[in-house]
Scaffold this active site. Sequence first.
Site, PDB file in Angstrom:
ATOM      1  N   ARG A   1      -5.652   5.987  17.386  1.00  0.00           N
ATOM      2  CA  ARG A   1      -5.735   7.431  17.608  1.00  0.00           C
ATOM      3  C   ARG A   1      -7.166   7.904  17.754  1.00  0.00           C
ATOM      4  NH1 ARG A   1      -2.279   8.236  12.343  1.00  0.00           N
ATOM      5  NH2 ARG A   1      -3.964   6.867  11.819  1.00  0.00           N
TER       6      ARG A   1
ATOM      7  N   LYS B   1       0.796  -1.225   0.000  1.00  0.00           N
ATOM      8  CA  LYS B   1       0.000   0.000   0.000  1.00  0.00           C
ATOM      9  C   LYS B   1       0.830   1.279   0.000  1.00  0.00           C
ATOM     10  CE  LYS B   1      -4.284  -1.144   2.362  1.00  0.00           C
ATOM     11  NZ  LYS B   1      -5.065  -0.832   3.554  1.00  0.00           N
TER      12      LYS B   1
END
Length: 161
Positions: free
Chosen positions: A92, A42
């Site tokens: 996060r 990716k």
Amino acid sequence: MTKTGVYPGTFDPITNGHLDVIKRALKIFDELIVAVAMSSYKKTPIFTVEERVHFIAQTTKDLKNLKVEVFDGLLVNFIKEKKAVAIVRGLRAVSDYEFELQLAHANRRLFRDIETVFLMPSEEYSFLSSSLVKEIAYFGGSVKSLVPPIVEKALRNKFKK
């Protein structure tokens, strides 16, 4: 038996948020391996794997029971080789959860004995990502409070205009 955790990522580059997760994980595990992904289908890193390992090693040199190693291929194969008990992942925000849940389930499918431990960074780093840091640096913004000094200097040099 030593409880080893593995904190994998591309770390392109390592941020203060990553360092926060590393320090938190060291409170949980006897040993932590920061596993730097050599490649990813990716992502195309802006720093070489050697540079990324160097940044992490220099930034964490005073931390005990920490190793920095490179891996290539499936993470679960690296986990088995190192006899680790858990994968450490940072979360996060809610937006990270779905992707991280998929990864955790896929890793568990590939290796039944592995656990994934999610750690949230300190609030001051909850917005921080390597991608954001690179974008700020690319456009000439200061990343001084977001990354270790060695990384800040490398980013400035990388994006000199």
